[in-house]
Write a protein that holds these residues in place. Structure first.
Motif, mmCIF file in Angstrom:
data_model
loop_
_atom_site.group_PDB
_atom_site.id
_atom_site.type_symbol
_atom_site.label_atom_id
_atom_site.label_comp_id
_atom_site.label_asym_id
_atom_site.label_seq_id
_atom_site.Cartn_x
_atom_site.Cartn_y
_atom_site.Cartn_z
ATOM 1 N N GLY A 107 0.829 -1.101 -0.056
ATOM 2 C CA GLY A 107 -0.023 0.032 0.189
ATOM 3 C C GLY A 107 0.923 1.132 0.100
ATOM 4 O O GLY A 107 0.687 2.133 -0.639
ATOM 5 N N LYS A 136 2.309 1.773 -3.404
ATOM 6 C CA LYS A 136 1.285 2.135 -4.218
ATOM 7 C C LYS A 136 1.171 3.744 -4.179
ATOM 8 O O LYS A 136 1.093 4.480 -4.971
ATOM 9 N N THR A 137 1.033 4.129 -2.750
ATOM 10 C CA THR A 137 0.739 5.672 -2.588
ATOM 11 C C THR A 137 1.919 6.493 -2.779
ATOM 12 O O THR A 137 1.701 7.583 -3.521
ATOM 13 N N ASP A 140 -5.657 1.914 -13.275
ATOM 14 C CA ASP A 140 -5.570 2.800 -11.859
ATOM 15 C C ASP A 140 -6.093 4.067 -12.100
ATOM 16 O O ASP A 140 -7.013 4.530 -11.184
ATOM 17 N N GLN A 196 -5.632 1.919 -2.111
ATOM 18 C CA GLN A 196 -4.149 1.737 -2.243
ATOM 19 C C GLN A 196 -3.681 0.354 -2.467
ATOM 20 O O GLN A 196 -2.462 -0.091 -3.038
#
Length: 232
Positions: A60, A63-64, A118, A210
């Motif tokens: 997460g 991804k963030t 995304d 995320q």
């Protein structure tokens, strides 16, 4: 008489399409159930196994931090490089000069698709919120599968892979794009796609924003690999 012949030809064509769809659904039923079970296990682990939180937090955070760059690289790896490597090592790809081009195609194509997915997931969050209640999930799944997937994602993937099968030759690709392909192959792909991805995206949308792309990547990877196993 002419009208009757038209009706008969129409019925025959419809039955041909129905038969193709039924065959595709039968072939994808088992891998679809496997993937859905796999995604469900990840969802349950996330909510009910606190000790696994460190792993979810790691992906997460990646991804963030990296956003679309993460989506491109991760999807290129899971949807492109791993399936390509499997196809190559299992002998399903010929060792010729085009091998590098095929590998680049897999990685670049799925990397771009990862960014696209995304962006779509982010838009879904803006449009419908980030809740995981039944109404929000059902709305996101419906828009995902019956608009985005049916009219864009599945057709573009199918048509691009047809270009790959044509050896990246535009003329050969155009010749393969006949009426049979448009009225039978594409509908078959779209319907069989629903069997697998309607339950899968229901689980994906239940995850925090995320973690949606990381879970999508895992499902995508196993989906492509299982399809390759079925085609052996």
């Amino acid at each position: 008489m002419h009208f009757c012949l038209c009706v008969i030809n129409g019925l025959v064509g419809f039955m041909s399409i129905f038969t193709a769809i039924f065959r595709a659904l039968k072939n994808t039923l088992v891998p679809g159930l496997v993937l859905q079970f796999f995604a469900l296990i990840i969802l349950l682990v996330y909510f009910f196994v606190p000790s696994a939180g460190v792993y979810f937090d790691f992906f997460g955070a990646l991804k963030t931090q990296y956003g679309y760059v993460y989506s491109f690289v991760a999807t290129a790896f899971f949807g492109g490089l791993i399936p390509f490597g499997y196809l190559w090592l299992s002998g399903q790809l010929r060792n010729n000069r085009s091998l590098v081009a095929v590998g680049i195609f897999y990685c670049v194509f799925w990397g771009i698709k990862g960014v696209e997915v995304d962006l779509f997931y982010r838009l879904q969050s803006v449009w419908f919120g980030v809740g995981n209640d039944v109404f929000t999930l059902a709305t996101k799944v419906a828009v995902d599968q019956f608009i985005y997937s049916a009219f864009w994602a599945a057709p573009t993937i199918t048509l691009t892979y047809l270009w790959l099968e044509a050896g990246f030759n535009v003329k050969a690709w155009w010749q393969a794009l006949d009426r049979h392909y448009l009225v039978r192959t594409l509908p078959t792909v779209i319907v069989s796609n629903w069997l697998v991805w309607i339950p899968a995206v229901s689980i994906i949308y239940a995850m925090p924003n995320q973690l949606q792309i990381p879970l999508f990547n895992l499902v995508l990877c196993f989906w492509v690999l299982l399809l390759a196993l079925l085609e052996k």
